[in-house]
Design an enzyme around this catalytic site. Sequence first.
Site, PDB file in Angstrom:
ATOM      1  N   ASP A   1     -18.863 -31.815  27.349  1.00 14.22           N
ATOM      2  CA  ASP A   1     -19.041 -32.601  28.695  1.00 14.22           C
ATOM      3  C   ASP A   1     -19.510 -32.101  29.662  1.00 14.22           C
ATOM      4  O   ASP A   1     -18.338 -33.350  30.016  1.00 14.22           O
ATOM      5  CB  ASP A   1     -19.568 -34.522  27.871  1.00 14.22           C
ATOM      6  CG  ASP A   1     -20.095 -35.340  28.329  1.00 14.22           C
ATOM      7  OD1 ASP A   1     -20.811 -35.350  29.465  1.00 14.22           O
ATOM      8  OD2 ASP A   1     -20.036 -36.074  27.883  1.00 14.22           O
TER       9      ASP A   1
ATOM     10  N   ARG B   1     -12.309 -46.547  40.865  1.00 15.93           N
ATOM     11  CA  ARG B   1     -12.526 -45.096  41.456  1.00 15.93           C
ATOM     12  C   ARG B   1     -13.324 -44.760  42.633  1.00 15.93           C
ATOM     13  O   ARG B   1     -14.666 -45.293  42.965  1.00 15.93           O
ATOM     14  CB  ARG B   1     -13.419 -44.910  39.719  1.00 15.93           C
ATOM     15  CG  ARG B   1     -13.723 -43.168  39.669  1.00 15.93           C
ATOM     16  CD  ARG B   1     -14.700 -43.199  38.698  1.00 15.93           C
ATOM     17  NE  ARG B   1     -15.598 -43.656  38.259  1.00 15.93           N
ATOM     18  CZ  ARG B   1     -16.825 -43.816  37.330  1.00 15.93           C
ATOM     19  NH1 ARG B   1     -16.401 -43.141  36.198  1.00 15.93           N
ATOM     20  NH2 ARG B   1     -18.053 -44.095  37.211  1.00 15.93           N
TER      21      ARG B   1
ATOM     22  N   TYR C   1     -28.040 -37.676  36.248  1.00 20.76           N
ATOM     23  CA  TYR C   1     -28.870 -39.383  37.809  1.00 20.76           C
ATOM     24  C   TYR C   1     -27.136 -39.041  38.206  1.00 20.76           C
ATOM     25  O   TYR C   1     -27.605 -39.590  38.909  1.00 20.76           O
ATOM     26  CB  TYR C   1     -29.163 -40.382  36.729  1.00 20.76           C
ATOM     27  CG  TYR C   1     -27.716 -40.596  35.628  1.00 20.76           C
ATOM     28  CD1 TYR C   1     -26.616 -41.335  35.677  1.00 20.76           C
ATOM     29  CD2 TYR C   1     -27.820 -40.508  34.154  1.00 20.76           C
ATOM     30  CE1 TYR C   1     -25.972 -41.912  34.283  1.00 20.76           C
ATOM     31  CE2 TYR C   1     -27.273 -40.816  32.965  1.00 20.76           C
ATOM     32  CZ  TYR C   1     -26.035 -41.544  33.021  1.00 20.76           C
ATOM     33  OH  TYR C   1     -25.938 -42.173  32.612  1.00 20.76           O
ATOM     34  N   LYS C   2     -26.120 -38.040  37.875  1.00 23.75           N
ATOM     35  CA  LYS C   2     -24.506 -38.169  38.898  1.00 23.75           C
ATOM     36  C   LYS C   2     -25.406 -37.422  40.214  1.00 23.75           C
ATOM     37  O   LYS C   2     -25.793 -37.216  40.769  1.00 23.75           O
ATOM     38  CB  LYS C   2     -23.906 -38.222  37.935  1.00 23.75           C
ATOM     39  CG  LYS C   2     -23.272 -39.253  36.718  1.00 23.75           C
ATOM     40  CD  LYS C   2     -22.296 -38.590  36.119  1.00 23.75           C
ATOM     41  CE  LYS C   2     -22.427 -39.353  35.012  1.00 23.75           C
ATOM     42  NZ  LYS C   2     -22.339 -41.050  34.423  1.00 23.75           N
TER      43      LYS C   2
ATOM     44  N   PHE D   1     -15.052 -40.612  27.647  1.00 23.02           N
ATOM     45  CA  PHE D   1     -16.348 -41.026  27.583  1.00 23.02           C
ATOM     46  C   PHE D   1     -16.785 -41.956  26.244  1.00 23.02           C
ATOM     47  O   PHE D   1     -16.276 -41.545  25.254  1.00 23.02           O
ATOM     48  CB  PHE D   1     -17.056 -40.661  28.555  1.00 23.02           C
ATOM     49  CG  PHE D   1     -18.161 -41.699  29.617  1.00 23.02           C
ATOM     50  CD1 PHE D   1     -17.582 -42.919  30.086  1.00 23.02           C
ATOM     51  CD2 PHE D   1     -19.673 -41.914  28.094  1.00 23.02           C
ATOM     52  CE1 PHE D   1     -19.101 -43.093  30.385  1.00 23.02           C
ATOM     53  CE2 PHE D   1     -20.639 -43.012  28.616  1.00 23.02           C
ATOM     54  CZ  PHE D   1     -19.394 -44.183  29.309  1.00 23.02           C
TER      55      PHE D   1
HETATM   56  C1  LIG Z   1     -18.471 -38.571  30.457  1.00 25.52           C
HETATM   57  C2  LIG Z   1     -20.273 -39.101  30.475  1.00 25.52           C
HETATM   58  N1  LIG Z   1     -21.169 -38.338  29.204  1.00 25.52           N
HETATM   59  C3  LIG Z   1     -21.915 -39.580  28.766  1.00 25.52           C
HETATM   60  C4  LIG Z   1     -22.416 -40.538  30.250  1.00 25.52           C
HETATM   61  C5  LIG Z   1     -23.592 -41.256  29.246  1.00 25.52           C
HETATM   62  O1  LIG Z   1     -24.483 -40.474  27.994  1.00 25.52           O
HETATM   63  P1  LIG Z   1     -26.133 -40.982  28.490  1.00 25.52           P
HETATM   64  O2  LIG Z   1     -27.144 -41.031  29.732  1.00 25.52           O
HETATM   65  O3  LIG Z   1     -26.693 -41.453  27.715  1.00 25.52           O
HETATM   66  O4  LIG Z   1     -25.776 -43.141  28.628  1.00 25.52           O
HETATM   67  C6  LIG Z   1     -21.143 -40.869  31.009  1.00 25.52           C
HETATM   68  C7  LIG Z   1     -21.788 -41.799  31.392  1.00 25.52           C
HETATM   69  O5  LIG Z   1     -22.823 -42.786  31.215  1.00 25.52           O
HETATM   70  C8  LIG Z   1     -20.007 -39.800  31.234  1.00 25.52           C
HETATM   71  O6  LIG Z   1     -19.516 -40.392  32.282  1.00 25.52           O
HETATM   72  N1  LIG Z   2     -25.200 -44.345  33.130  1.00 20.84           N
HETATM   73  C1  LIG Z   2     -24.438 -45.723  33.613  1.00 20.84           C
HETATM   74  C2  LIG Z   2     -25.757 -47.182  34.052  1.00 20.84           C
HETATM   75  C3  LIG Z   2     -24.920 -48.408  34.258  1.00 20.84           C
HETATM   76  C4  LIG Z   2     -24.046 -48.449  35.213  1.00 20.84           C
HETATM   77  C5  LIG Z   2     -22.854 -47.133  35.012  1.00 20.84           C
HETATM   78  C6  LIG Z   2     -23.576 -45.526  34.194  1.00 20.84           C
HETATM   79  C7  LIG Z   2     -22.622 -44.633  34.081  1.00 20.84           C
HETATM   80  O1  LIG Z   2     -23.045 -43.480  34.518  1.00 20.84           O
HETATM   81  C8  LIG Z   2     -21.044 -44.632  34.382  1.00 20.84           C
HETATM   82  C9  LIG Z   2     -20.278 -43.473  34.386  1.00 20.84           C
HETATM   83  N2  LIG Z   2     -20.474 -42.197  33.367  1.00 20.84           N
HETATM   84  C10 LIG Z   2     -19.069 -43.521  35.019  1.00 20.84           C
HETATM   85  O2  LIG Z   2     -18.698 -42.428  34.378  1.00 20.84           O
HETATM   86  O3  LIG Z   2     -18.226 -44.031  34.649  1.00 20.84           O
END
Ligand SMILES: Cc1ncc(COP(=O)(O)O)c(C=O)c1O
Ligand SMILES: Nc1ccccc1C(=O)C[C@H](N)C(=O)O
Length: 405
Positions: free
Chosen positions: A192, A364, A217-218, A123
């Site tokens: 992660d 996805r 938030y997931k 990511f």
């Molecule tokens: C593997 C992973 N790490 C980190 C994040 C995001 O981190 P953050 O909440 O800081 O944007 C995401 C999704 O956005 C993710 O899929």
């Molecule tokens: N934080 C976001 C804000 C806006 C849109 C998507 C995200 C996601 O979290 C993407 C996710 N991490 C992903 O695996 O694609």
Amino acid sequence: MLAEARARDAADPLRDYRARFDLPQGVIYLDGNSLGALPKATAGRMAQVIRGEWGEGLIRSWNSADWIGMPQRVGGKIAPLIGAAPDEVIACDSTSVNLFKLIAAALRMQPGRKVVLSEPGNFPTDLYMIAGLEAQGLAERRLVPRERIAGALDGDVALLLLTHVHYKTGAVFDMAALTRAAHEAGALVLWDLSHSAGAIPVDLNGCGADFAVGCGYKYLNGGPGAPAFAYAARRHHEALEQPLTGWMGHAAPFAFSDDYAPAAGVDRLLTGTPPILGLAALEVGIELAAEIGIERLAAKSRALSEFFRTCLDRAGVELDLVSPADPEQRGSQLSFRHPEAYAICQALIARGVIGDFRDPDILRLGFAPAYVSFEDVAQAAQHLAEVLKTGEWQREEFRERAAVT
Ligand SMILES: Cc1ncc(COP(=O)(O)O)c(C=O)c1O
Ligand SMILES: Nc1ccccc1C(=O)C[C@H](N)C(=O)O
């Protein structure tokens, strides 16, 4: 397939949990891996925190409602979902910020070693955070394809940073084996867990992991921009020096000393004032996940994604699956490669089936086990089959790229 789906829903031990979420009518939600759904209890809890604790209690609520203890309390409730002890997890900041703090802390624990090893295609924020520390002269980023990771663990590697469930493909790393291999090479490991927590069982302590981070938030359903979490194995607490030495991570914040002294344990991972509203919403989501239990969530998740594949097969849909075919080897998602994945995704959304697209060619679909039903899955597969058969994705309107995909 609908009759079979309904029979499976009727036999599903988690069937009643769907009603604990506020899901819009006419929507099949297959994007809980990006933003989890809204638990029904969240609005009430938020109203109570806003009107009662904030409006009435005002500043007193830091003590009377124990706002000050929320990062620890909420972190402690995440712990059983990821195989950690309650005092090893804290809810704070974003995943990105927690990555920064823990990568930097790990590097400080490894004098003479600077390499942070990860995989290309991890990511982006994980890779950018290593790069940011590299630009400060603190780290050296080394990216090696996943099948060669174990072989790349040499005496220069300070830290192995991997995303347990890959965001794009859903492929799962063998946490136990890679943690062991890293330790044998003298490296620390940071996992992660953004796509793992609340979806599949994780055993951080059983694997001897050092550090971990993840999103709230997931699958934890904490709401948009919910606080993230950070884990540090207890054996590292004393040596943990993170660089964002804000006052909330101080041993005695209200002594207002000029000099920083870290708090004991994971409390030292705190930086600034905790976002109480966000933590309150996150706590509701976590309590729900904890009530269901991670084993039941994982079992349902596997059953849902397998059922989706069966539905596609029976509808004669042939799509290039990029997720591992073995449900034990993937997280709670299925990803398909198609050159027109973006337009297909938009066509599905127009039909009320919300999945997402990951650049350049991945469709996805996430199967959040707490609220997705087998009927949702059967209907989503039917919609996908129709979108492909009719070619309706070719409509011009489905090509326009939005800012956020
Ligand atoms: C593997 C992973 N790490 C980190 C994040 C995001 O981190 P953050 O909440 O800081 O944007 C995401 C999704 O956005 C993710 O899929
Ligand atoms: N934080 C976001 C804000 C806006 C849109 C998507 C995200 C996601 O979290 C993407 C996710 N991490 C992903 O695996 O694609």
